[in-house]
Design a protein around this motif. Structure first.
Motif, PDB file in Angstrom:
ATOM      1  N   GLN A   1       0.821  -1.210   0.000  1.00  0.00           N
ATOM      2  CA  GLN A   1       0.000   0.000   0.000  1.00  0.00           C
ATOM      3  C   GLN A   1       0.856   1.262   0.000  1.00  0.00           C
ATOM      4  OE1 GLN A   1      -2.624  -0.450   3.355  1.00  0.00           O
ATOM      5  NE2 GLN A   1      -3.687  -2.187   2.436  1.00  0.00           N
ATOM      6  N   TRP A   2       2.090   1.152   0.455  1.00  0.00           N
ATOM      7  CA  TRP A   2       2.916   2.353   0.528  1.00  0.00           C
ATOM      8  C   TRP A   2       4.362   2.160   0.109  1.00  0.00           C
ATOM      9  CZ3 TRP A   2       6.785   1.635   4.083  1.00  0.00           C
ATOM     10  CH2 TRP A   2       6.567   0.640   5.033  1.00  0.00           C
ATOM     11  N   SER A   3       4.768   0.947  -0.251  1.00  0.00           N
ATOM     12  CA  SER A   3       6.174   0.742  -0.596  1.00  0.00           C
ATOM     13  C   SER A   3       6.334  -0.220  -1.771  1.00  0.00           C
ATOM     14  CB  SER A   3       6.921   0.192   0.626  1.00  0.00           C
ATOM     15  OG  SER A   3       8.196  -0.275   0.249  1.00  0.00           O
ATOM     16  N   ILE A   4       7.335   0.065  -2.638  1.00  0.00           N
ATOM     17  CA  ILE A   4       7.611  -0.853  -3.748  1.00  0.00           C
ATOM     18  C   ILE A   4       8.899  -1.635  -3.488  1.00  0.00           C
ATOM     19  CG2 ILE A   4       6.401   0.477  -5.529  1.00  0.00           C
ATOM     20  CD1 ILE A   4       9.281   1.483  -6.345  1.00  0.00           C
ATOM     21  N   CYS A   5       9.368  -1.583  -2.241  1.00  0.00           N
ATOM     22  CA  CYS A   5      10.591  -2.291  -1.865  1.00  0.00           C
ATOM     23  C   CYS A   5      10.526  -3.768  -2.260  1.00  0.00           C
ATOM     24  CB  CYS A   5      10.741  -2.130  -0.351  1.00  0.00           C
ATOM     25  SG  CYS A   5      11.505  -3.461   0.500  1.00  0.00           S
ATOM     26  N   PRO A   6      11.574  -4.299  -2.921  1.00  0.00           N
ATOM     27  CA  PRO A   6      11.529  -5.698  -3.369  1.00  0.00           C
ATOM     28  C   PRO A   6      11.321  -6.682  -2.212  1.00  0.00           C
ATOM     29  CG  PRO A   6      13.409  -4.583  -4.332  1.00  0.00           C
ATOM     30  CD  PRO A   6      12.817  -3.640  -3.325  1.00  0.00           C
ATOM     31  N   ILE A   7      10.419  -7.619  -2.417  1.00  0.00           N
ATOM     32  CA  ILE A   7      10.134  -8.645  -1.414  1.00  0.00           C
ATOM     33  C   ILE A   7      10.426 -10.010  -2.031  1.00  0.00           C
ATOM     34  CG2 ILE A   7       8.357  -9.729   0.027  1.00  0.00           C
ATOM     35  CD1 ILE A   7       6.879  -7.020   0.042  1.00  0.00           C
ATOM     36  N   ILE A   8      11.354 -10.739  -1.414  1.00  0.00           N
ATOM     37  CA  ILE A   8      11.643 -12.106  -1.849  1.00  0.00           C
ATOM     38  C   ILE A   8      11.010 -13.041  -0.819  1.00  0.00           C
ATOM     39  CG2 ILE A   8      13.428 -13.811  -2.394  1.00  0.00           C
ATOM     40  CD1 ILE A   8      15.335 -11.453  -2.975  1.00  0.00           C
TER      41      ILE A   8
END
Ligand code: CA
Length: 235
Positions: free
Chosen positions: A73-80
């Protein structure tokens, strides 16, 4: 990303795996913080703004997929995402919720480091090229001119069918991310009735013959059987 030294948040409730990952990251000069449950993970993400999140899906207090939805909702930080081999449906839900990539338990340290390196490469690429805003996409010899809707491979102009072109653009705009079949179908076919996984496979096979001729197979597009496809960032 600060100083080319990314900060990685490790979200894992299993203490042994958590410290294995943290130690591995430290040995390879990555900065890291850790959380053993979902509440802590959300707090850490808000306070540290990590460059990459490694997220175990099976946490004691919260479903990992809920965490992805909240963070997106507020971040596009990569998530693995890290999940067990038997949880293919979880991987698909995680990717559809906005995860970028997945690692299957048990995984090797080399595999973990390779995923992190490719994510870092993509972060650097998107910072320098700001590829989502550009009219021209370049990846190795592959060039997409979005305004002219043309594709070149080296000097050769390629002749793509509209669906092949749309799938290619979708993969390119999401380079490095694994896109699930349903994500691709939703975005490319929209409401049309002939969009199904088997026709997607046919178009992908034809697209790959054009952009990965001869022994280049697998150079640009990686297949994840039963899950989807990813465009690789070529050096
Ligand atoms: Ca777990």
């Amino acid at each position: 990303m600060q100083n080319n030294n990314p900060l990685i948040l490790v979200v894992e409730d299993d203490r042994a795996i958590r410290s294995l990952i943290k130690n591995t990251l430290e040995i390879h000069s990555y900065k890291s913080v850790a959380a053993e449950n979902g509440q802590k993970a959300l707090l850490q993400i808000t306070s540290y703004h990590p460059d990459i999140v490694l997220l175990d899906l099976g946490l004691p207090d919260m479903d990992g997929i809920e965490i992805i939805k909240k963070v997106r909702q507020w971040s596009i930080c990569p998530i693995i995402v890290i999940s067990a081999r038997t949880e293919d449906n979880d991987k698909i839900s995680a990717l559809d919720a906005g995860a970028d990539d997945f690692l299957t338990k048990p995984f090797s340290v080399e595999e973990l480091l390779a995923r992190i390196r490719s994510t870092v490469r993509r972060l650097q690429y998107s910072e320098t090229e700001s590829f989502s805003r550009e009219e021209i996409f370049k990846n190795g010899e592959l060039v997409i001119d979005y305004s002219a809707a043309t594709v070149r491979l080296g000097e050769n102009q390629l002749h793509l069918m509209p669906i092949e072109y749309n799938v290619l653009c979708l993969l390119a705009r999401n380079m490095g991310r694994v896109l699930t079949y349903s994500y691709i179908l939703d975005h490319v076919w929209r409401n049309s009735l002939d969009g199904d996984v088997s026709s997607l496979r046919v178009y992908m096979a034809s697209l790959r013959k054009k952009i990965e001729p001869g022994d280049n197979r697998g150079k640009y597009i990686q297949t994840h059987i039963g899950i989807g496809y990813r465009m690789l960032c070529v050096e």
